[in-house]
Design a protein around this motif. Structure first.
Motif, short mmCIF file in Angstrom:
data_model
loop_
_atom_site.label_atom_id
_atom_site.label_comp_id
_atom_site.label_asym_id
_atom_site.label_seq_id
_atom_site.Cartn_x
_atom_site.Cartn_y
_atom_site.Cartn_z
N PHE A 73 0.84 -1.21 0.00
CA PHE A 73 0.00 0.00 0.00
C PHE A 73 0.87 1.25 0.00
N ALA A 74 1.93 1.25 0.81
CA ALA A 74 2.85 2.40 0.86
C ALA A 74 3.54 2.59 -0.48
N ASP A 75 3.89 1.49 -1.16
CA ASP A 75 4.54 1.58 -2.47
C ASP A 75 3.62 2.22 -3.51
N ILE A 76 2.35 1.82 -3.51
CA ILE A 76 1.39 2.40 -4.45
C ILE A 76 1.25 3.90 -4.21
N CYS A 77 1.10 4.29 -2.95
CA CYS A 77 0.93 5.70 -2.61
C CYS A 77 2.21 6.49 -2.91
N PHE A 78 3.36 5.89 -2.66
CA PHE A 78 4.65 6.55 -2.87
C PHE A 78 4.82 6.93 -4.34
N THR A 79 4.59 5.98 -5.24
CA THR A 79 4.74 6.26 -6.67
C THR A 79 3.63 7.18 -7.17
N SER A 80 2.45 7.09 -6.58
CA SER A 80 1.32 7.93 -7.01
C SER A 80 1.53 9.39 -6.64
N THR A 81 2.48 9.66 -5.75
CA THR A 81 2.77 11.03 -5.36
C THR A 81 3.55 11.77 -6.43
N THR A 82 4.31 11.05 -7.24
CA THR A 82 5.18 11.70 -8.22
C THR A 82 4.82 11.41 -9.67
N ILE A 83 4.60 10.13 -10.02
CA ILE A 83 4.49 9.77 -11.43
C ILE A 83 3.29 10.40 -12.13
N PRO A 84 2.07 10.41 -11.56
CA PRO A 84 0.96 11.06 -12.27
C PRO A 84 1.25 12.51 -12.63
N LYS A 85 1.95 13.24 -11.76
CA LYS A 85 2.30 14.63 -12.06
C LYS A 85 3.29 14.70 -13.22
N ILE A 86 4.26 13.76 -13.26
CA ILE A 86 5.21 13.72 -14.37
C ILE A 86 4.47 13.48 -15.68
N LEU A 87 3.58 12.50 -15.69
CA LEU A 87 2.83 12.15 -16.90
C LEU A 87 1.95 13.32 -17.35
N TRP A 88 1.33 13.99 -16.39
CA TRP A 88 0.48 15.13 -16.71
C TRP A 88 1.29 16.26 -17.33
#
Length: 310
Positions: free
Chosen positions: A68-83
Motif C-alpha cells: 500500500f505504501a509503495d502504491i501511494c509513494f509512486t502515485s505522489t510523483t508519477i501522475p504529475k510527471i505524466l500530466w
C-alpha cells in the motif's frame, strides 16, 4: 529574516529528466508502464493477502502495508510527471510542491519503519519460533504498524511546516522531476539553517535508527541460522527472510546512491536519475521479489486471476 511565509513565487518549474522534446514520448511511455506495473503488482499482493485466509499472518499483513505504501509513494510523483509531459508544461504550484513533499516523506518514512518491523518479525520467527504466535500477536502487530504510520505522519508534517517558513524569491527552477526536500531548501532565499538541522537530524534518527534495528535483527538471524545443523534447515530458515533482505538491500542501496550523487554536483542530472531507482523502480520490483519464490503468494494469486502460476 524573521520566520514566516514571505513567498513571492506561486509556482515552480520541474525540469524533469530531460529537456529534449524528442525524448518526452519515450519518458512518458516508460514511466506510464512502470507506474501501471507498480500499481497492478502491489494491488495484487494486497488482494492476495486479504482474500486468502492462509496469508492472514503478521508477515503478510506487514507485506500488504508495504505494498500500500509503495502504491501511494509512486502515485505522489508519477501522475504529475505524466500530466506535465502530456500538457507540455513543467509547472507545479507552490501548494502542490509542499503537498508533494509532505506525502513523499510520509510514504518513504512508512516504508522505512515497515521494513524494520518486518525485520523484527523475521527475527522472532527464526530466533524464537516456538513463541512466534505469542510474541507477534495481532495486537502487537497492529500496534507496530500504527506506530510506523504515526511516526511517518509526524515526521512529514514537521518537514512540511518547516518548509512554510521559507521564502522563495528568484529561483523557481527545480532540477528534478518532483519537489525534493533538499533541493527546495537550497532554492530558498531565507535562512535555512534550522531546516537543514531538522532534515539531517531526522535522517539520522528516523533512517539510521530503523536501519540499525534491521542490522541487529539480521545479525541475530544469521547467528541462529549458523547454529542449525542440517543444510536443509539452514536453507529453509534463510529462505523465509531472503525476499525481505533483498528489498531492504535494494531500498537502502538506492538511498545511498541518492546521497552519494548529491555529493557529486559536478555530474549533472545524476541525482535525478538515481532518484528514479527509489521512487519508481524499487516499488515496482517489490511485488516480484516477494512473489517469485513464495508458494503461498503464488497460490493466492492463482485463486485471484484463475490462471496457472508457474
Amino acid at each position: 529574516m524573521e520566520p514566516g511565509n514571505e513567498t513571492q513565487i506561486s509556482k515552480f518549474h520541474l525540469l524533469g529528466l530531460s529537456e529534449d522534446p524528442e525524448l518526452q514520448p519515450l519518458i512518458f511511455g516508460l514511466f506510464l508502464c512502470m507506474y501501471l506495473i507498480t500499481v497492478l503488482g502491489n494491488l495484487l499482493i494486497i488482494l492476495a493477502v486479504s482474500s486468502d485466509s492462509h496469508l492472514h499472518t503478521p508477515m503478510y499483513f506487514l507485506l500488504a502495508n508495504l505494498s500500500f505504501a509503495d502504491i501511494c509513494f509512486t502515485s505522489t510523483t508519477i501522475p504529475k510527471i505524466l500530466w506535465n509531459i502530456q500538457t507540455q508544461s513543467k509547472v507545479i504550484t507552490y501548494t502542490g510542491c509542499i503537498t508533494q513533499i509532505y506525502f513523499l516523506i510520509l510514504f518513504a518514512g512508512s516504508e522505512i519503519f515497515l521494513l524494520s518491523v518486518m525485520a523484527y518479525d523475521r527475527f522472532v520467527a527464526i530466533c524464537h519460533p516456538l513463541h512466534y504466535t505469542v510474541i507477534m500477536n495481532p495486537q502487537l502487530c497492529g500496534l507496530l504498524v500504527l506506530v510506523s504510520w504515526i511516526m511517518s505522519l509526524l515526521n512529514s508534517l514537521l518537514h512540511s511546516l518547516m518548509m512554510l517558513r521559507l521564502s522563495f524569491c528568484t529561483h523557481f527552477q527545480i532540477s528534478h522531476f518532483f519537489c525534493e526536500l533538499n533541493q527546495m531548501i537550497q532554492l530558498a532565499c531565507s535562512d535555512t539553517f534550522l531546516n537543514n538541522l531538522v532534515m539531517y537530524f531526522a535522517a539520522v534518527l528516523l533512517c539510521g535508527g530503523p536501519f540499525a534495528g534491521i542490522l541487529y535483527s539480521y545479525s541475530k538471524i544469521l547467528s541462529a541460522i549458523c547454529r542449525i545443523s542440517s543444510a536443509q534447515g539452514k536453507y529453509k530458515a534463510f529462505s523465509t527472510c531472503a525476499s525481505h533482505l533483498s528489498v531492504v538491500s535494494l531500498f537502502y542501496c538506492t538511498l545511498l546512491g541518492v546521497y552519494l550523487s548529491s555529493a557529486a554536483p559536478q555530474i549533472p542530472h545524476l541525482g535525478t536519475v538515481v532518484s528514479v531507482m527509489y521512487t519508481v523502480v524499487t516499488p515496482m520490483l517489490n511485488p516480484f521479489i516477494y512473489s517469485l519464490r513464495n508458494k503461498d503468494i503464488k497460490r493466492a494469486l492463482k485463486g485471484i486471476i484463475r490462471v496457472p502460476v508457474i
